[in-house]
Write an enzyme that holds these catalytic residues in place. Structure first.
Site, PDB file in Angstrom:
ATOM      1  N   SER A 140       0.868  -1.189   0.000  1.00  0.00           N
ATOM      2  CA  SER A 140       0.000   0.000   0.000  1.00  0.00           C
ATOM      3  C   SER A 140       0.897   1.228   0.000  1.00  0.00           C
ATOM      4  O   SER A 140       2.073   1.146   0.371  1.00  0.00           O
ATOM      5  CB  SER A 140      -0.844   0.002   1.283  1.00  0.00           C
ATOM      6  OG  SER A 140      -1.460   1.255   1.491  1.00  0.00           O
ATOM      7  N   TYR A 153      -2.369  -0.576  10.550  1.00  0.00           N
ATOM      8  CA  TYR A 153      -2.479  -0.952   9.132  1.00  0.00           C
ATOM      9  C   TYR A 153      -1.155  -0.670   8.415  1.00  0.00           C
ATOM     10  O   TYR A 153      -0.636  -1.520   7.686  1.00  0.00           O
ATOM     11  CB  TYR A 153      -3.619  -0.176   8.466  1.00  0.00           C
ATOM     12  CG  TYR A 153      -3.781  -0.485   6.992  1.00  0.00           C
ATOM     13  CD1 TYR A 153      -4.315  -1.694   6.567  1.00  0.00           C
ATOM     14  CD2 TYR A 153      -3.372   0.433   6.009  1.00  0.00           C
ATOM     15  CE1 TYR A 153      -4.450  -1.995   5.224  1.00  0.00           C
ATOM     16  CE2 TYR A 153      -3.502   0.142   4.660  1.00  0.00           C
ATOM     17  CZ  TYR A 153      -4.045  -1.061   4.270  1.00  0.00           C
ATOM     18  OH  TYR A 153      -4.169  -1.363   2.932  1.00  0.00           O
TER      19      TYR A 153
HETATM   20  P1  NDP Z   1     -11.509  -5.612  -0.585  1.00  0.00           P
HETATM   21  O1  NDP Z   1     -12.056  -5.483   0.792  1.00  0.00           O
HETATM   22  O2  NDP Z   1     -12.423  -5.347  -1.722  1.00  0.00           O
HETATM   23  O3  NDP Z   1     -10.842  -7.050  -0.788  1.00  0.00           O
HETATM   24  C1  NDP Z   1     -10.169  -7.710   0.244  1.00  0.00           C
HETATM   25  C2  NDP Z   1     -10.126  -9.199  -0.078  1.00  0.00           C
HETATM   26  O4  NDP Z   1      -9.431  -9.866   0.986  1.00  0.00           O
HETATM   27  C3  NDP Z   1     -11.512  -9.817  -0.186  1.00  0.00           C
HETATM   28  O5  NDP Z   1     -11.560 -10.615  -1.339  1.00  0.00           O
HETATM   29  C4  NDP Z   1     -11.617 -10.680   1.069  1.00  0.00           C
HETATM   30  O6  NDP Z   1     -12.352 -11.865   0.773  1.00  0.00           O
HETATM   31  C5  NDP Z   1     -10.160 -11.036   1.308  1.00  0.00           C
HETATM   32  N1  NDP Z   1      -9.907 -11.464   2.684  1.00  0.00           N
HETATM   33  C6  NDP Z   1     -10.041 -10.757   3.828  1.00  0.00           C
HETATM   34  N2  NDP Z   1      -9.754 -11.528   4.892  1.00  0.00           N
HETATM   35  C7  NDP Z   1      -9.403 -12.755   4.394  1.00  0.00           C
HETATM   36  C8  NDP Z   1      -8.999 -13.985   4.969  1.00  0.00           C
HETATM   37  N3  NDP Z   1      -8.892 -14.126   6.311  1.00  0.00           N
HETATM   38  N4  NDP Z   1      -8.734 -15.027   4.165  1.00  0.00           N
HETATM   39  C9  NDP Z   1      -8.861 -14.904   2.822  1.00  0.00           C
HETATM   40  N5  NDP Z   1      -9.239 -13.774   2.208  1.00  0.00           N
HETATM   41  C10 NDP Z   1      -9.506 -12.715   2.992  1.00  0.00           C
HETATM   42  O7  NDP Z   1     -10.241  -4.639  -0.620  1.00  0.00           O
HETATM   43  P2  NDP Z   1      -9.084  -4.386  -1.719  1.00  0.00           P
HETATM   44  O8  NDP Z   1      -9.372  -5.092  -2.981  1.00  0.00           O
HETATM   45  O9  NDP Z   1      -8.845  -2.942  -1.732  1.00  0.00           O
HETATM   46  O10 NDP Z   1      -7.846  -5.072  -0.965  1.00  0.00           O
HETATM   47  C11 NDP Z   1      -6.888  -5.875  -1.620  1.00  0.00           C
HETATM   48  C12 NDP Z   1      -5.502  -5.524  -1.087  1.00  0.00           C
HETATM   49  O11 NDP Z   1      -5.159  -4.215  -1.532  1.00  0.00           O
HETATM   50  C13 NDP Z   1      -5.386  -5.510   0.440  1.00  0.00           C
HETATM   51  O12 NDP Z   1      -4.183  -6.124   0.830  1.00  0.00           O
HETATM   52  C14 NDP Z   1      -5.357  -4.026   0.760  1.00  0.00           C
HETATM   53  O13 NDP Z   1      -4.694  -3.754   1.973  1.00  0.00           O
HETATM   54  C15 NDP Z   1      -4.608  -3.493  -0.451  1.00  0.00           C
HETATM   55  N6  NDP Z   1      -4.757  -2.057  -0.701  1.00  0.00           N
HETATM   56  C16 NDP Z   1      -5.957  -1.534  -1.092  1.00  0.00           C
HETATM   57  C17 NDP Z   1      -6.083  -0.177  -1.296  1.00  0.00           C
HETATM   58  C18 NDP Z   1      -7.387   0.452  -1.658  1.00  0.00           C
HETATM   59  O14 NDP Z   1      -7.516   1.687  -1.628  1.00  0.00           O
HETATM   60  N7  NDP Z   1      -8.399  -0.306  -2.065  1.00  0.00           N
HETATM   61  C19 NDP Z   1      -4.947   0.743  -1.138  1.00  0.00           C
HETATM   62  C20 NDP Z   1      -3.734   0.073  -0.735  1.00  0.00           C
HETATM   63  C21 NDP Z   1      -3.659  -1.265  -0.543  1.00  0.00           C
HETATM   64  P3  NDP Z   1     -13.388 -12.617   1.747  1.00  0.00           P
HETATM   65  O15 NDP Z   1     -13.992 -11.574   2.642  1.00  0.00           O
HETATM   66  O16 NDP Z   1     -14.364 -13.225   0.786  1.00  0.00           O
HETATM   67  O17 NDP Z   1     -12.558 -13.643   2.457  1.00  0.00           O
END
Ligand code: NDP
Length: 243
Positions: A140, A153
């Site tokens: 991030s 975070y």
């Molecule tokens: P979302 O919340 O849309 O996606 C997060 C994903 O993580 C979901 O598919 C969720 O699936 C999965 N997840 C959460 N907990 C678990 C778990 N215990 N086991 C397996 N899967 C899990 O957010 P983003 O797409 O934004 O996030 C993706 C990555 O990008 C993250 O690492 C985030 O920190 C990073 N990021 C995002 C930014 C943004 O602005 N969007 C900026 C910087 C970094 P489910 O709940 O179905 O398990």
């Protein structure tokens, strides 16, 4: 046309993971998806299949190392090898430290840090035995700077960079390591914020956001490089954002 690979994507049920799944499948890669919300993964796999792509899924909780090992093993059984792991799953329940939301701190450490380590533990031996492999770890802009409410975070994302850099230094050319660091991107990430003020502050902070496909394109770029080229870090921000 680039070489087609077997790519495992954690957190593929929404946001960046979902967009990455669509992009890589459209590019001809074989994608193996993991997340807890399997009905979403099922729809995505169906959609890719109708479009002529190759995809499968397995329920995955990245905080459980045995589950991550089974996930990697299932991918290998299905597609024969593991070329790339996109350690993307992440959570971001922001709050000031003084709010003492200890369960949320632990959840971030478990998913964002241990989840990445579990992915490495499960897939690294497979990649070493193949003589090639590639980790794409999603950090991030919070891996480079800290802002109020984001201490834990950001700590998890600093850790993702540190772990990735260590893994890169220890790899002798067989395993490539890429850190992709998104700025604000459209997704469900902010939905889990339980602290009222942090949630309100995030509305302004997240007003300018990239489509998740922009991050998917950066991931695809790193994956598609020739085997002797290791793209180590990519930061992608909205052009109109100062953060
Ligand atoms: P979302 O919340 O849309 O996606 C997060 C994903 O993580 C979901 O598919 C969720 O699936 C999965 N997840 C959460 N907990 C678990 C778990 N215990 N086991 C397996 N899967 C899990 O957010 P983003 O797409 O934004 O996030 C993706 C990555 O990008 C993250 O690492 C985030 O920190 C990073 N990021 C995002 C930014 C943004 O602005 N969007 C900026 C910087 C970094 P489910 O709940 O179905 O398990």
């Amino acid at each position: 046309m680039s070489e087609h690979k077997v790519v495992l994507i954690t957190g593929a049920s929404s946001g960046i993971g979902e967009a990455t799944t669509r992009k890589l499948a459209a590019d001809g890669h074989q994608v193996f998806l993991g997340a807890r919300r399997t009905e979403r993964l099922e729809h995505l796999v169906q959609e890719i299949g109708y479009a002529g792509g190759s995809a499968a899924f397995r329920k995955l909780d990245v905080t459980d190392v045995a589950d991550v090992q089974s996930f990697v093993e299932a991918a290998r059984e299905r597609f024969g090898r593991v070329d790339v792991v996109v350690n993307n799953a992440g959570v971001m329940p922001l709050s000031p430290l003084a709010a003492l939301k200890i369960d949320e701190w632990n959840q971030m450490l478990d998913v964002n840090v241990r989840g990445v380590l579990n992915g490495i533990a499960a897939a690294l031996p497979v990649m070493q035995s193949q003589g090639s492999g590639h980790f794409v770890n999603i950090a991030s802009v919070g891996a480079y700077e800290v802002v109020p409410t984001a201490a834990v975070y950001c700590a998890t994302k600093f850790a993702v960079r540190a772990i990735s850099e260590g893994l890169r230094q220890e790899s002798s050319g067989d395993v490539r390591v890429t850190v992709v660091s998104p700025g604000v991107t459209e997704s469900e990430l902010a939905d889990s914020i339980s602290d009222d003020k942090a949630r309100e502050d995030m509305k302004a902070y997240r007003a300018v956001a990239l489509p998740a496909a922009a991050i998917a394109n950066a991931i695809a770029f790193a994956i598609d490089q020739p085997a002797d080229v290791d793209v180590n870090e990519i930061i992608v921000r909205p052009a109109a954002s100062a953060q």
